[in-house]
Design a protein around this motif. Structure first.
Motif, PDB file in Angstrom:
ATOM      1  N   THR A 101      -4.743  -0.185   6.781  1.00  0.00           N
ATOM      2  CA  THR A 101      -6.040  -0.806   6.524  1.00  0.00           C
ATOM      3  C   THR A 101      -6.485  -0.417   5.126  1.00  0.00           C
ATOM      4  N   VAL A 102      -6.286   0.850   4.795  1.00  0.00           N
ATOM      5  CA  VAL A 102      -6.533   1.378   3.447  1.00  0.00           C
ATOM      6  C   VAL A 102      -5.421   2.373   3.139  1.00  0.00           C
TER       7      VAL A 102
ATOM      8  N   PRO B 117      -5.910  -2.491   0.126  1.00  0.00           N
ATOM      9  CA  PRO B 117      -6.876  -1.775  -0.706  1.00  0.00           C
ATOM     10  C   PRO B 117      -6.421  -0.335  -0.895  1.00  0.00           C
TER      11      PRO B 117
ATOM     12  N   LEU C  60     -15.318   1.195   3.075  1.00  0.00           N
ATOM     13  CA  LEU C  60     -14.260   0.187   3.151  1.00  0.00           C
ATOM     14  C   LEU C  60     -13.907  -0.156   4.593  1.00  0.00           C
ATOM     15  N   LEU C  61     -13.884   0.831   5.461  1.00  0.00           N
ATOM     16  CA  LEU C  61     -13.562   0.575   6.862  1.00  0.00           C
ATOM     17  C   LEU C  61     -14.681  -0.188   7.569  1.00  0.00           C
TER      18      LEU C  61
ATOM     19  N   PRO D 248     -15.213  -5.230   6.037  1.00  0.00           N
ATOM     20  CA  PRO D 248     -13.942  -5.959   5.874  1.00  0.00           C
ATOM     21  C   PRO D 248     -13.906  -6.854   4.635  1.00  0.00           C
TER      22      PRO D 248
ATOM     23  N   ARG E  15     -13.347  -4.749   1.610  1.00  0.00           N
ATOM     24  CA  ARG E  15     -11.976  -4.253   1.689  1.00  0.00           C
ATOM     25  C   ARG E  15     -10.992  -5.340   1.245  1.00  0.00           C
ATOM     26  N   SER E  16     -11.201  -6.553   1.743  1.00  0.00           N
ATOM     27  CA  SER E  16     -10.332  -7.664   1.389  1.00  0.00           C
ATOM     28  C   SER E  16     -10.437  -7.998  -0.095  1.00  0.00           C
TER      29      SER E  16
END
Length: 394
Positions: A293-294, A319, A353-354, A357, A360-361
């Motif tokens: 996810t990161v 990311p 960031l979590l 979304p 993050r994107s």
């Protein structure tokens, strides 16, 4: 001054057997084969010199493009081991000790089309011998950071004459300006070869039992696993099912983590109750980043390492974050808009960031497109070699 350098190096040789080996921060540096000048399989090719493991990985696009026309010398034992693993078809050996008679004899026997020096490997005897034998010597993706520049300036009277017929294909405008001040014959900006990283063609499998946020810590060093655990515990308050994946840079190093831990060498399936998944295998991290996810790139939250290449996760639109001590990759991070964080800033940044979304994107896609725009460094280097060294490409 040159002969004083030779004298000091020569006088130190009798001490080497007592020391058995020396160890640099980039890997083991033994004396085995350093006095040998034999390299028959490397004759009349481009002789590409790199430092250690990280650099061996970074030059992959150039090695691939020059396949059949290139040989490698590597400074560290670990670097040579890596080179022979990922380039089994490319002739490679440990670089000879930088004593003038040895290096000159090595170049005479090898008779390379040109010596290509990656980034900033400055060896006075190599530079002098290549000049005397009229072997073109070119720094590719050349790097001269501010600290290196100040160090070279202290010995300017000694080193500047060695640069007077050398070409410097620079990674950035700043490096180019420093190279000009140091007296290189010709300087051009071609870009950072690390940007020509190619994602793995085949992925690796990782089965995660449920949908959950995944933070992958890549190429961690001692002191960073503790930080990963600390951040994991804080993130768990908002994301109870968060998974932290840790891939140590040196696989054999002992990692002590309390909690529910699984190891990749034992399983490719992550159960619901697993908190930490340790990647204790070699060569899979670049593919495993696709599950993140990161991504947090290690070697950058502790001093003295210099960081590792953030392009690997960026190339997968993940990311990506690096730490303030990732000095070797700060320019790339700035170019790709990868956040550079202090330890205290990491948790709040990950939390944001979590939770968001869209943000993050945006970060992942922006870095990815900036990376795509700046690729092509290998082509620029090849074009130069074709013009100046009469490279006959397949």
């Amino acid at each position: 001054m040159f002969w004083l350098y030779q004298l000091l190096l020569s006088v130190s040789i009798p001490l080497f057997p007592l020391l058995k080996k020396t160890v640099s921060k980039r890997g083991k540096v033994s004396l085995k084969n350093r006095f040998s000048t034999e390299f028959s399989e490397g004759k009349q090719k481009f002789l590409l010199h790199v430092s250690s493991i990280g650099e061996v990985n970074s030059v992959k696009p150039l090695v691939k493009a020059l396949q059949g026309k290139v040989s490698l010398t590597v400074f560290t034992d670990y670097g040579l081991e890596r080179a022979r693993k990922i380039y089994p078809e490319i002739p490679s050996r440990i670089s000879p000790i930088d004593l003038y008679p040895i290096v000159k004899n090595f170049l005479k026997k090898t008779s390379p089309k040109a010596v290509l020096i990656y980034e900033t490997e400055i060896w006075p005897s190599l530079l002098k011998a290549s000049s005397e034998l009229q072997v073109p010597t070119i720094f590719v993706s050349g790097k001269i950071g501010e600290r290196t520049y100040r160090r070279i300036k202290r010995f300017e009277g000694f080193l500047k004459p060695l640069f007077s017929d050398k070409i410097f294909l620079s990674r950035s405008e700043e490096d180019a300006e420093r190279a000009l001040k140091l007296g290189f014959k010709e300087v051009q900006v071609v870009g950072d070869l690390k940007l020509d990283y190619e994602p793995p063609e085949k992925g690796v499998s990782l089965e995660i039992d449920e949908e959950r946020p995944v933070v992958i810590w890549g190429s961690t060093h001692e002191g960073e696993e503790e930080l990963a655990v600390e951040v994991h515990k804080k993130l768990k308050r908002d994301f109870p099912n968060i998974l932290t994946v840790i891939a140590p840079r040196h696989v054999g190093r002992r990692i002590d983590i309390s909690g529910n831990v699984e190891y990749r060498s034992r399983t490719k399936r992550v159960r619901r109750e697993t908190e930490f998944y340790i990647v204790d295998t070699v060569g899979e991290l670049s593919s495993l980043y696709s599950y993140a996810t990161v991504a947090v790139v290690g070697g950058s939250f502790v001093e003295g390492i210099g960081g590792h290449n953030p392009v690997e996760p960026v190339a997968l639109k993940v990311p990506t974050l690096i730490g303030e001590f990732g000095n070797e990759f700060k320019e790339i991070a700035q170019t790709l808009k990868v956040p550079v964080l202090k330890r205290s800033e990491l948790y709040p940044c990950l939390l944001t960031l979590l939770k968001e979304p869209k943000l993050r994107s945006k970060l992942g896609k922006e870095s990815y497109f900036l990376w795509q725009e700046r690729r092509g460094v290998t082509e620029r280097i090849l074009r130069f070699l074709g013009e100046r060294v009469e490279l006959q490409r397949n």
